[in-house]
Design an enzyme around this catalytic site. Structure first.
Site, PDB file in Angstrom:
ATOM      1  N   GLY A 165     -60.039-101.138 -10.042  1.00 32.26           N
ATOM      2  CA  GLY A 165     -58.984-102.031  -9.565  1.00 32.26           C
ATOM      3  C   GLY A 165     -57.621-101.368  -9.564  1.00 32.26           C
ATOM      4  N   ARG A 166     -57.543-100.084  -9.959  1.00 32.73           N
ATOM      5  CA  ARG A 166     -56.225 -99.478 -10.177  1.00 32.73           C
ATOM      6  C   ARG A 166     -55.482 -99.140  -8.883  1.00 32.73           C
ATOM      7  NH1 ARG A 166     -55.523 -94.783 -13.514  1.00 32.73           N
ATOM      8  NH2 ARG A 166     -57.231 -95.507 -14.814  1.00 32.73           N
ATOM      9  N   ASP A 167     -56.178 -99.036  -7.746  1.00 33.42           N
ATOM     10  CA  ASP A 167     -55.476 -98.677  -6.512  1.00 33.42           C
ATOM     11  C   ASP A 167     -56.151 -99.352  -5.311  1.00 33.42           C
ATOM     12  OD1 ASP A 167     -57.732 -97.150  -5.793  1.00 33.42           O
ATOM     13  OD2 ASP A 167     -56.977 -95.400  -6.854  1.00 33.42           O
ATOM     14  N   ALA A 223     -56.433 -92.228 -17.453  1.00 33.10           N
ATOM     15  CA  ALA A 223     -57.532 -92.952 -16.799  1.00 33.10           C
ATOM     16  C   ALA A 223     -58.032 -94.096 -17.677  1.00 33.10           C
ATOM     17  CB  ALA A 223     -58.684 -91.989 -16.503  1.00 33.10           C
TER      18      ALA A 223
END
Ligand SMILES: Cc1cc2nc3c(=O)[nH]c(=O)nc-3n(C[C@H](O)[C@H](O)[C@H](O)COP(=O)(O)OP(=O)(O)OC[C@H]3O[C@@H](n4cnc5c(N)ncnc54)[C@H](O)[C@@H]3O)c2cc1C
Length: 565
Positions: A287-289, A74
């Site tokens: 913003g990761r997915d 994470a």
């Protein structure tokens, strides 16, 4: 100036501070706690709190290594692995400790109730009803029993440091106006985050980034200040978290005119259901997915005038009202959590079928803060920190349920280490002339003819940061923030300050300005998007920016650079 002497001054009344005070006292130190005394972010800011520990009760495949790997994954390269290791090792014992104090962790069929927390892979997030309030109440009780003195409504205005060693602090009694010094060998900072920087936030009114600003001015090193988490929250008819599991029930999202709008902001290849599925995996904006399009769409719709007068959008809970938890698959967190959320909202008087329910983007928690070692010592000797004010146990994203845990693990470690530090060190002399100068400066802020109102300046800052920083930012909006902050800082010089409480507010606004400036400067330097830091002008993660950003102050100048722990 009046002086009080102690070994260790603990600043704050939240989980980290109270735990540090307790451990230091147990280890034989004289401890004094000072807190502004309005509240702690652990006090009922949501229906439940999550608290992680990998005990393998619900998922036998879970263990400390899995927990460690989840945090590191994470964090996207931004966490300090030494702190993460200490955290995962001491998580389960910290639950045992809290249970012995009487903190009730929810049970399900003879085992702990454990669900998959934000950004995690396995169920290990233990649930406490009433958010973190039971933890604070239990710690307060034992602090009273141990007769640890607590100064309420006392704001620490400045940390006194000589040759990079703690010497004491200057304090302001927000009621009587008394200005006094605490002479001590060590200080523990448990001042929490800076949620008040944003127009919408769930934090108590006194969570204003003081710890970051106070430490920054001593030359302490800070890290990861760009990773300010945003999340969604109810703005009406109740103020609470809009928890991520709700998205698995596919609520209907509308603008002020009753029209659906999310589709407008989606790339063609992605459906609304897909982004809701992704969003159900984590509460904070990342913003990761593809989940990011929910907050982006809500932010943009409000900014372009489609929001309600409350700067919110409208949520229709109809699909959730028909939800039968019994038939939902076990892996969905909503199965266990929706009944609790629903009952909580009903207990707050919300009629989910009839009320107009509005939601907006909220400032949540900061993943960065003071650089600390495994015993909570910062880069200033004798200055310890833990909880939200400290950085390193988390990174670009943070596992939901890890912040209350860091408060306990690093609060306890800091308390013990601070007790050792005060045993091994002599106090540093504080010059009376210096104290007289500090008092004179604080008193010089009183100004009953000032042109600017403090509440108006605070509101201006909150709107500036909420509109330009929180969810979607770019080079232009970040520069807007920096110039707006400069203007607020200038206007503060001519603010009306007529009472001790207003003097406190003036100091808080200056702390908010300095904290916001650190966040914006780091966000400007990081020309990419990574986890909770999202820049629309650099929307992708970039391996060239794979190091944390460190901030220090020297000779009134901010030094900001990529580096290593
Ligand atoms: C809506 C919401 C939900 C959350 N849910 C979770 C969750 O489920 N699990 C989880 O792990 N985390 C969660 N968090 C994060 C977590 O609650 C906080 O990060 C945590 O409670 C912070 O604790 P702390 O001890 O660091 O500081 P706080 O509890 O914020 O306490 C700070 C203390 O410092 C005092 N103080 C501040 N400045 C000064 C000063 N200058 N002088 C004197 N005193 C001062 C304040 O008065 C206060 O007593 C959530 C946060 C929010 C906003």
């Amino acid at each position: 100036m009046d002086k009080i002497k102690t070994d260790l001054l603990v600043i704050g009344g939240g989980g980290a501070a109270l735990r540090a005070a307790l451990e230091a006292k147990k280890s034989g130190s004289n401890v004094l706690v000072a807190q502004k005394g309005i509240g702690s972010t652990a006090y009922k800011v949501a229906e439940t709190a999550g608290y992680n520990a990998a005990d393998g009760q619900v998922d036998p495949l879970d263990n400390i290594e899995e927990f460690y790997n989840d945090i590191i994954r994470a964090a996207l390269g931004m966490a300090d692995p030494r702190l993460v290791e200490a955290l995962v090792n001491e998580a389960a014992p910290s639950i045992k400790f809290l249970e012995e104090l009487g903190v009730p962790f929810e049970r399900d069929g003879g085992k702990y109730l454990e669900v998959v927390g934000c950004f995690a892979v396995r169920p290990r997030m233990h649930i406490i009803k009433g958010h973190g309030e039971p933890i604070i109440d239990a710690l307060k009780k034992i602090i009273r029993r141990q007769q640890i003195p607590v100064l309420n409504r006392v704001m620490v205005a400045k940390l006194l440091v000589k040759h990079n060693r703690i010497a004491g602090a200057v304090c302001l009694n927000l009621e009587s106006g008394q200005i006094f010094a605490v002479e001590c060998k060590a200080i523990f900072l448990g001042t929490g985050g800076a949620g008040q920087l944003f127009r919408w936030n769930h934090n108590p009114v006194d969570i204003t980034g003081d710890g970051y600003a106070l430490a920054y001015r001593t030359g302490a090193r800070l890290v990861n200040m760009e990773y300010m988490q945003a999340g969604l929250g109810f703005t009406t008819p109740v103020r609470s978290n809009f928890n991520n599991w709700i998205w698995s029930g596919y609520p209907i999202v509308k603008n002020n005119s009753g029209s659906s709008f999310i589709e407008k902001y989606l790339p063609q290849s992605i459906t609304v259901q897909e982004i809701m599925d992704a969003k159900s995996g984590h509460y904070p904006f990342s913003g990761r997915d593809a989940s990011k399009y929910i907050e982006i769409a809500i932010h943009r719709e409000i900014q372009s005038g489609g929001g309600t007068p409350n700067d919110s959008i409208v949520i229709d809970f109809a699909p959730l009202l028909e939800l039968d938890s019994a038939v939902l698959p076990d892996h969905l967190v909503i199965k266990k959590m929706w009944p609790m959320t629903r009952d909580y909202l009903i207990s707050k008087g919300v009629n989910l079928a009839r009320d107009r329910i509005e939601v907006s983007t909220f400032g949540h928690a900061i993943n960065g803060g003071l650089v600390i070692d495994v015993n909570g010592m910062s880069t200033v000797e004798g200055l310890f920190a833990a909880g939200e004010v400290a950085g390193g146990p988390h990174g670009a994203d943070r596992l939901g349920g890890n912040m209350l845990l860091t408060c306990q693990v690093f609060g306890a470690r800091s308390g013990k280490a601070a007790a050792g530090f005060v045993r091994d060190n002599q106090p540093v002399d504080i010059n009376d002339n210096l104290l007289a100068g500090e008092e004179k400066e604080l008193k010089s802020f009183f100004n009953d003819q000032g042109d600017f109102s403090l509440p108006a300046l605070k509101k201006q800052l909150q709107t500036l940061m909420w509109s330009n920083y929180l969810v979607v930012k770019n080079e232009y909006t970040l520069n807007q923030c920096l110039s707006g902050l400069k203007q607020i800082e200038n206007n503060l010089e001519d603010a009306q300050v007529a009472s001790p409480a207003e003097l406190g507010l003036r100091l808080e606004i200056k702390n908010m300005v300095d904290t916001a400036r650190m966040m914006c400067s780091a966000a400007l330097l990081r020309k990419e998007s990574r986890g909770s830091h999202y820049r629309e002008d650099y929307p992708d993660i970039d391996a060239n920016y794979g190091k944390p950003i460190f901030i220090t102050e020297n000779n009134d100048t901010m030094h900001i650079t990529f580096g290593s722990y």
